[in-house]
Design a protein around this motif. Structure first.
Motif, PDB file in Angstrom:
ATOM      1  N   GLN A   1       0.839  -1.195   0.000  1.00  0.00           N
ATOM      2  CA  GLN A   1       0.000   0.000   0.000  1.00  0.00           C
ATOM      3  C   GLN A   1       0.871   1.241   0.000  1.00  0.00           C
ATOM      4  N   TRP A   2       0.362   2.271  -0.654  1.00  0.00           N
ATOM      5  CA  TRP A   2       1.077   3.554  -0.726  1.00  0.00           C
ATOM      6  C   TRP A   2       0.056   4.671  -0.740  1.00  0.00           C
ATOM      7  N   THR A   3       0.293   5.703   0.077  1.00  0.00           N
ATOM      8  CA  THR A   3      -0.578   6.871   0.118  1.00  0.00           C
ATOM      9  C   THR A   3       0.246   8.113  -0.152  1.00  0.00           C
ATOM     10  N   VAL A   4      -0.267   8.972  -1.020  1.00  0.00           N
ATOM     11  CA  VAL A   4       0.349  10.273  -1.259  1.00  0.00           C
ATOM     12  C   VAL A   4      -0.621  11.338  -0.751  1.00  0.00           C
ATOM     13  N   PHE A   5      -0.079  12.323  -0.029  1.00  0.00           N
ATOM     14  CA  PHE A   5      -0.871  13.420   0.535  1.00  0.00           C
ATOM     15  C   PHE A   5      -0.646  14.669  -0.311  1.00  0.00           C
ATOM     16  N   LEU A   6      -1.716  15.348  -0.658  1.00  0.00           N
ATOM     17  CA  LEU A   6      -1.681  16.428  -1.636  1.00  0.00           C
ATOM     18  C   LEU A   6      -2.404  17.673  -1.139  1.00  0.00           C
ATOM     19  N   ASN A   7      -1.863  18.854  -1.471  1.00  0.00           N
ATOM     20  CA  ASN A   7      -2.535  20.130  -1.194  1.00  0.00           C
ATOM     21  C   ASN A   7      -2.949  20.752  -2.521  1.00  0.00           C
ATOM     22  N   PRO A   8      -4.246  21.009  -2.734  1.00  0.00           N
ATOM     23  CA  PRO A   8      -4.695  21.577  -4.008  1.00  0.00           C
ATOM     24  C   PRO A   8      -4.206  23.012  -4.197  1.00  0.00           C
ATOM     25  N   TYR A   9      -3.766  23.329  -5.415  1.00  0.00           N
ATOM     26  CA  TYR A   9      -3.464  24.727  -5.719  1.00  0.00           C
ATOM     27  C   TYR A   9      -4.156  25.212  -6.987  1.00  0.00           C
ATOM     28  N   SER A  10      -4.831  24.312  -7.705  1.00  0.00           N
ATOM     29  CA  SER A  10      -5.598  24.700  -8.877  1.00  0.00           C
ATOM     30  C   SER A  10      -6.684  23.662  -9.100  1.00  0.00           C
ATOM     31  N   ALA A  11      -7.905  24.109  -9.333  1.00  0.00           N
ATOM     32  CA  ALA A  11      -9.000  23.177  -9.583  1.00  0.00           C
ATOM     33  C   ALA A  11     -10.112  23.878 -10.356  1.00  0.00           C
ATOM     34  N   ARG A  12     -10.634  23.183 -11.333  1.00  0.00           N
ATOM     35  CA  ARG A  12     -11.800  23.694 -12.058  1.00  0.00           C
ATOM     36  C   ARG A  12     -12.658  22.516 -12.514  1.00  0.00           C
ATOM     37  N   GLY A  13     -13.945  22.742 -12.516  1.00  0.00           N
ATOM     38  CA  GLY A  13     -14.877  21.695 -12.892  1.00  0.00           C
ATOM     39  C   GLY A  13     -15.594  21.119 -11.688  1.00  0.00           C
ATOM     40  N   ALA A  14     -16.313  20.022 -11.909  1.00  0.00           N
ATOM     41  CA  ALA A  14     -17.122  19.411 -10.856  1.00  0.00           C
ATOM     42  C   ALA A  14     -16.932  17.907 -10.843  1.00  0.00           C
ATOM     43  N   TRP A  15     -17.176  17.332  -9.680  1.00  0.00           N
ATOM     44  CA  TRP A  15     -17.093  15.888  -9.467  1.00  0.00           C
ATOM     45  C   TRP A  15     -18.344  15.477  -8.698  1.00  0.00           C
ATOM     46  N   SER A  16     -19.194  14.688  -9.326  1.00  0.00           N
ATOM     47  CA  SER A  16     -20.484  14.300  -8.739  1.00  0.00           C
ATOM     48  C   SER A  16     -21.264  15.530  -8.294  1.00  0.00           C
ATOM     49  N   GLY A  17     -21.186  16.584  -9.101  1.00  0.00           N
ATOM     50  CA  GLY A  17     -21.907  17.811  -8.819  1.00  0.00           C
ATOM     51  C   GLY A  17     -21.294  18.689  -7.752  1.00  0.00           C
ATOM     52  N   GLN A  18     -20.105  18.343  -7.265  1.00  0.00           N
ATOM     53  CA  GLN A  18     -19.447  19.110  -6.208  1.00  0.00           C
ATOM     54  C   GLN A  18     -18.111  19.674  -6.705  1.00  0.00           C
ATOM     55  N   SER A  19     -17.616  20.659  -5.972  1.00  0.00           N
ATOM     56  CA  SER A  19     -16.268  21.182  -6.177  1.00  0.00           C
ATOM     57  C   SER A  19     -15.471  20.823  -4.929  1.00  0.00           C
ATOM     58  N   PRO A  20     -14.852  19.628  -4.892  1.00  0.00           N
ATOM     59  CA  PRO A  20     -14.303  19.104  -3.639  1.00  0.00           C
ATOM     60  C   PRO A  20     -12.981  19.708  -3.207  1.00  0.00           C
ATOM     61  N   PHE A  21     -12.248  20.345  -4.123  1.00  0.00           N
ATOM     62  CA  PHE A  21     -10.892  20.799  -3.814  1.00  0.00           C
ATOM     63  C   PHE A  21     -10.844  22.310  -3.633  1.00  0.00           C
ATOM     64  N   VAL A  22     -10.230  22.738  -2.523  1.00  0.00           N
ATOM     65  CA  VAL A  22     -10.086  24.152  -2.200  1.00  0.00           C
ATOM     66  C   VAL A  22      -8.679  24.606  -2.570  1.00  0.00           C
ATOM     67  N   GLU A  23      -8.570  25.656  -3.369  1.00  0.00           N
ATOM     68  CA  GLU A  23      -7.268  26.133  -3.839  1.00  0.00           C
ATOM     69  C   GLU A  23      -6.590  26.956  -2.746  1.00  0.00           C
ATOM     70  N   GLU A  24      -5.865  26.263  -1.862  1.00  0.00           N
ATOM     71  CA  GLU A  24      -5.228  26.936  -0.732  1.00  0.00           C
ATOM     72  C   GLU A  24      -3.707  26.975  -0.815  1.00  0.00           C
ATOM     73  N   SER A  25      -3.123  26.017  -1.522  1.00  0.00           N
ATOM     74  CA  SER A  25      -1.678  25.930  -1.564  1.00  0.00           C
ATOM     75  C   SER A  25      -1.088  27.064  -2.393  1.00  0.00           C
ATOM     76  N   PRO A  26       0.044  27.643  -1.990  1.00  0.00           N
ATOM     77  CA  PRO A  26       0.674  28.708  -2.779  1.00  0.00           C
ATOM     78  C   PRO A  26       1.298  28.168  -4.054  1.00  0.00           C
TER      79      PRO A  26
END
Length: 239
Positions: free
Chosen positions: A96-121
């Motif tokens: 098993q392997w997990t990568v942890f990610l901070n969003p810095y750019s996002a556009r569009g929708a996933w199942s009608g939602q916008s799940p990622f918040v653009e907080e990373s510099p």
């Protein structure tokens, strides 16, 4: 950088035996009852994977993934270590392997939602790219004709650090995920006038997707191993 930014965990599990693979397939349904009960979990998806380079319509029954969105990195680490559903996956998986990610750019929708918040510099160093789309059934055959050429180009690119194709519903709800050493190398691949660029033009001209989302992330951390070793992600971060 602090750990208070929204964090996305993408966990991959490999199942080596027929019995464990049968268990993992069953968890595509059963885990849906456990994940919503986890405190702080903002969004989640259970995914299967493709064979070969990953971007194929043929399923890989040995690899499954869980994408989860958390309020911060500390919360993500704690939940993955302590919550029963993740413990069960680790107990049955051979790797098993997990990568942890901070969003810095996002556009569009996933199942009608916008799940990622653009907080990373602005990002310096390794970045991850995620594309998720619901393919219109009437053009699914055309879409999958394009995929082998795109997959081959990604596989040949010396810059890509990690790549996989995963999905929620076979053939129709697809996710491509890749990690690159920097934004420049990823942008060069996207701009190259090859199968990838041609497929993007075809998607836009033909309106192949009913829903789509494009996101970019800073790679914050990783845990575990894949194919017997840690991918080169953290080595690049520490360099």
């Amino acid at each position: 950088m602090g750990t208070e930014m929204q964090t996305v965990s993408l966990s991959f599990f490999r199942f080596a035996t027929p019995l464990s693979r049968l268990w993992a397939l069953g968890m595509m349904g059963a885990a849906r009852f456990s994940l919503p009960r986890i405190d702080g979990l903002q969004f989640w998806k259970l995914c299967g994977s493709g064979t070969g380079e990953g971007f194929t319509p043929i399923p890989n029954t040995s690899v499954y993934a869980i994408l989860a969105v958390w309020p911060d990195l500390d919360h993500a680490r704690s939940a993955l270590a302590k919550e029963a559903v993740f413990k069960r996956y680790r107990a049955h998986a051979s790797e098993q392997w997990t990568v942890f990610l901070n969003p810095y750019s996002a556009r569009g929708a996933w199942s009608g939602q916008s799940p990622f918040v653009e907080e990373s510099p602005a990002q310096i160093g390794p970045i991850a790219a995620l594309t998720r789309a619901t393919v219109r059934p009437v053009v699914a055959a055309q879409f999958w004709k394009r995929v082998p050429d795109i997959s081959g180009v990604i596989g040949e690119d010396k810059n890509v650090l990690f790549k996989i194709g995963i999905g929620e519903v076979p053939l129709l709800q697809q996710i491509t995920f890749s990690i690159w050493p920097d934004s420049r190398s990823m942008a060069e691949f996207a701009r190259n006038n090859g199968p990838h660029a041609q497929a993007i033009r075809a998607v836009r001209d033909g309106k192949w997707f009913r829903e789509e989302l494009y996101a970019r992330f800073r790679v914050a951390d990783e845990v575990g191993s894949w194919e017997g070793q840690s991918p080169r992600i953290l080595k690049d971060i520490a360099a």
